[in-house]
Design a protein around this motif. Structure first.
Motif, mmCIF file in Angstrom:
data_model
loop_
_atom_site.group_PDB
_atom_site.id
_atom_site.type_symbol
_atom_site.label_atom_id
_atom_site.label_comp_id
_atom_site.label_asym_id
_atom_site.label_seq_id
_atom_site.Cartn_x
_atom_site.Cartn_y
_atom_site.Cartn_z
ATOM 1 N N ASP A 81 0.823 -1.209 0.000
ATOM 2 C CA ASP A 81 0.000 0.000 0.000
ATOM 3 C C ASP A 81 0.857 1.261 0.000
ATOM 4 N N THR A 82 1.919 1.248 0.794
ATOM 5 C CA THR A 82 2.807 2.413 0.853
ATOM 6 C C THR A 82 3.474 2.654 -0.494
ATOM 7 N N ARG B 14 1.165 4.116 -3.084
ATOM 8 C CA ARG B 14 0.906 5.550 -2.911
ATOM 9 C C ARG B 14 2.091 6.398 -3.376
ATOM 10 N N PRO C 246 2.751 5.337 -7.724
ATOM 11 C CA PRO C 246 1.456 4.844 -8.227
ATOM 12 C C PRO C 246 1.511 4.263 -9.631
ATOM 13 N N GLY D 47 0.825 0.710 -8.578
ATOM 14 C CA GLY D 47 -0.634 0.707 -8.546
ATOM 15 C C GLY D 47 -1.257 -0.479 -9.263
ATOM 16 N N ARG E 24 -0.828 -3.662 -7.207
ATOM 17 C CA ARG E 24 -1.738 -3.738 -6.061
ATOM 18 C C ARG E 24 -3.143 -4.120 -6.518
#
Length: 220
Positions: free
Chosen positions: A99-100, A103, A106, A110, A113
């Protein structure tokens, strides 16, 4: 050159992945009297590094070589980690790391994820670490070095906060363990997923008692 700067960023203690909330089983070992002082900490750190080498580097490598297969590697790690505390810690750290990075990077992370969520992975740390580093264009060797270094630094940082050693002493120990880091990397860097192994059963057993400790500073 860009990937080298990225490795330095990921290695920064300020990179917000939550790794410092975990002691890697050290807190339980200390409270059970198995780790006392610098000598006990060095013994624990050596066991930890071999466990990371045999129990995490194969999964990291498999996911780094084929990021699209991360769900299968994640499922293998879920089966491998029978210790509920270590299993939970792996999933917590893996999700936080993914998640980190999504962010902060991205465009690169991204899509990974999103694919991981769609595949219903358990978010185990080692395979996600390997897959993320691959899409960030960090080569396998640097990725393996980074995981070993972060694992050692996390345990030594926990030791400082528990008052086992001081800050300077912990860094002396980290420096002294550099040959072992090279040895673990040389021995385990090329292992495949079928070679996943638990090399420190006592450390694993002590870590599994973490939830029953009278007082706790860490999540694992």
């Amino acid at each position: 050159m860009g990937s080298s700067w990225r490795v330095l960023q990921l290695a920064d203690s300020g990179f917000p992945t939550g790794g410092f909330a975990h002691s890697g089983g050290l807190e339980a070992a200390v409270q059970h009297g198995e780790v006392r002082g610098r000598e006990g900490l060095e013994r624990f750190a050596r066991e930890l590094l071999w466990q990371v080498g045999h129990g995490a580097l194969p999964a990291l490598g498999a996911a780094h070589r084929e990021p699209a297969l991360v769900a299968g590697v994640d499922a293998r790690v879920e089966t491998f980690l029978t210790n509920h505390v270590a299993n939970r810690a792996s999933r917590t750290q893996g999700r936080a790391f993914l998640d980190t990075c999504a962010r902060i990077f991205p465009e690169q992370v991204g899509p990974l994820r999103h694919a991981a969520r769609e595949a219903g992975v358990r978010f185990h740390h080692a395979p996600l670490f390997g897959a993320v580093l691959r899409v960030l264009e960090v080569d396998l060797l640097e990725s393996q070095q980074l995981l070993l270094s972060l694992s050692l630094r996390g345990a030594l940082s926990a030791a400082v906060r528990m008052g086992i050693v001081g800050t300077h002493e912990s860094h002396q120990l980290q420096h002294q363990l550099t040959p072992l880091l090279d040895e673990v990397l040389a021995t385990c860097g090329g292992l495949g997923l079928e070679a996943l192994a638990q090399t420190s059963p006592l450390v694993d057993l002590l870590g599994s008692t973490h939830d029953r400790l009278y007082s706790r500073l860490f999540l694992s």
